[in-house]
Design an enzyme around this catalytic site. Structure first.
Site, PDB file in Angstrom:
ATOM      1  N   ASP A  93      -4.788  -1.989  -4.943  1.00 28.41           N
ATOM      2  CA  ASP A  93      -5.396  -3.193  -5.212  1.00 28.41           C
ATOM      3  C   ASP A  93      -6.732  -3.034  -6.019  1.00 28.41           C
ATOM      4  OD1 ASP A  93      -3.279  -4.376  -3.781  1.00 28.41           O
ATOM      5  OD2 ASP A  93      -4.366  -4.091  -1.791  1.00 28.41           O
ATOM      6  N   GLY A 113       1.446   3.301   3.578  1.00 29.39           N
ATOM      7  CA  GLY A 113       2.345   2.834   2.474  1.00 29.39           C
ATOM      8  C   GLY A 113       2.557   3.894   1.462  1.00 29.39           C
TER       9      GLY A 113
END
Length: 354
Positions: A258, A124
């Protein structure tokens, strides 16, 4: 009136606190010795695989310049490490662990003018991908004088030359995703563009295809940007290269907004994610304030099994009444339950943001 000859205190100036400048330090400087129980008697460094253990190294001198010699003294060596446990307490064992510090070495395994490198972005999208493409390219070409840098288009699928990709609308020739040569002119300014100029995709991993590609094009350095799945694939490529005796170094560049990596302080894209999350939190706060009575705004952020984005966005925004993270089990009822806490907040503020 004080008439002492050695007194330099100006009228109206309060006297300095006693012992402010005269307190002796145990080491003669500004630092005191810590208790003798806080010690490091040995340091074990995480082993880093090196191609020199399998093939003969070029042992090339590291000049660091695009044909221009200049002084660069800050080389790193095997003794330059980063301690894994920066915080030490008396209860900790005297043995410590460390990681080899990244940085330029005095000697190089490859001879830079002979290096053909390639870089691929997989998975991604993430803020900062073009920055990586730009910096890898400029570092190889400017500082080390590498021969060329190839950009692999479309993730791992870009290694599948002379084949066809099936798509929903028919088929698309992989020739349209042929690799591009990255130059100074091509990468200049791409850090201001979103996404990745190379394109990205999921899947397409085929170790044999990748190694065949690198062999045909004489690639000696392969930079793979991606997440955990991509890095498992990158590790497999490195192992397969050794098995096939392909003199190829594979460098993995972790891509996760993240921030769910140990070792490093912060992953690229994390700050952008936290900033974007604050916009969502502000919107939820407005919704909670305007929906009467007892409006509740709920924001769900990404992070998978890590709560770093949620925690940092909460601290930065200042409008959140309850932050739930995967690392802490959720209790709905009881003294520390979510529902009683939200109820208390509503009684006091008339609104809540979760």
């Amino acid at each position: 009136m004080n008439t002492a000859e050695d007194d330099t205190t100006q009228p109206g100036t309060p006297p300095a606190p006693p012992n402010t400048l005269t307190k002796p330090a145990s080491d003669g400087g500004d630092f005191d010795l810590v208790p003798s129980s806080v010690i490091i008697s040995s340091v074990n460094t995480l082993a880093v695989p090196h191609l020199a253990a399998f093939y003969e190294s070029k042992n090339a001198e590291n000049v660091l310049g695009d044909g221009i010699l200049h002084d660069y003294l800050d080389f790193t060596g095997v003794g330059d490490v980063i301690l894994a446990d920066l915080i030490r307490t008396e209860a900790m064992p005297p043995a410590s662990k460390a990681f080899l510090r990244a940085g330029p070495r005095k000697t190089l395994y490859f001879h830079p003018p002979e290096v053909c490198a390639a870089i691929v972005t997989c998975g991604g999208l993430c803020p900062g991908l073009n920055n990586i493409v730009r910096e890898v390219t400029k570092t190889l070409l400017n500082l080390y004088g590498a021969r060329s840098v190839l950009g692999i288009r479309g993730g791992f699928w870009g290694f599948h030359e002379q084949q066809t990709l099936g798509v929903a609308s028919g088929s698309q020739s992989v020739a349209s995703m042929a690799p591009i040569e990255l130059t100074h002119e091509l990468v200049s300014g791409i850090q201001h563009k979103g996404g990745t100029i190379l394109g990205s995709s999921r899947g397409g991993y085929d170790s044999e295809q990748i190694l065949d590609f690198c062999t045909r094009r004489n690639i000696s350095q392969l930079y793979i940007v991606g997440g955990d799945g991509t890095h498992r694939a990158a590790n497999k490529v490195g192992l397969d290269a050794l098995a096939r005796k392909v003199n190829l170094t594979v460098a993995g560049i972790p891509k996760t907004i993240d921030n769910d990596l140990d070792i490093i302080d912060k992953s690229f894209g994390f700050d952008s994610a936290v900033q974007a999350a604050q916009d969502a939190i502000r919107t939820a706060a407005v919704e909670a304030r305007c929906n009467l009575p007892n409006g509740i705004g709920i924001v769900k952020l990404m992070g998978r099994h890590a709560g770093f984005i949620a925690t940092h966005a909460t601290l930065a925004a200042g409008d959140v009444d309850l932050c739930l993270v995967p690392e802490v089990p959720i209790e709905l009822d009881g003294m520390y339950g979510v529902l009683p806490h939200v109820e208390r907040v509503l009684k006091v503020k008339g609104k809540a943001v979760v």
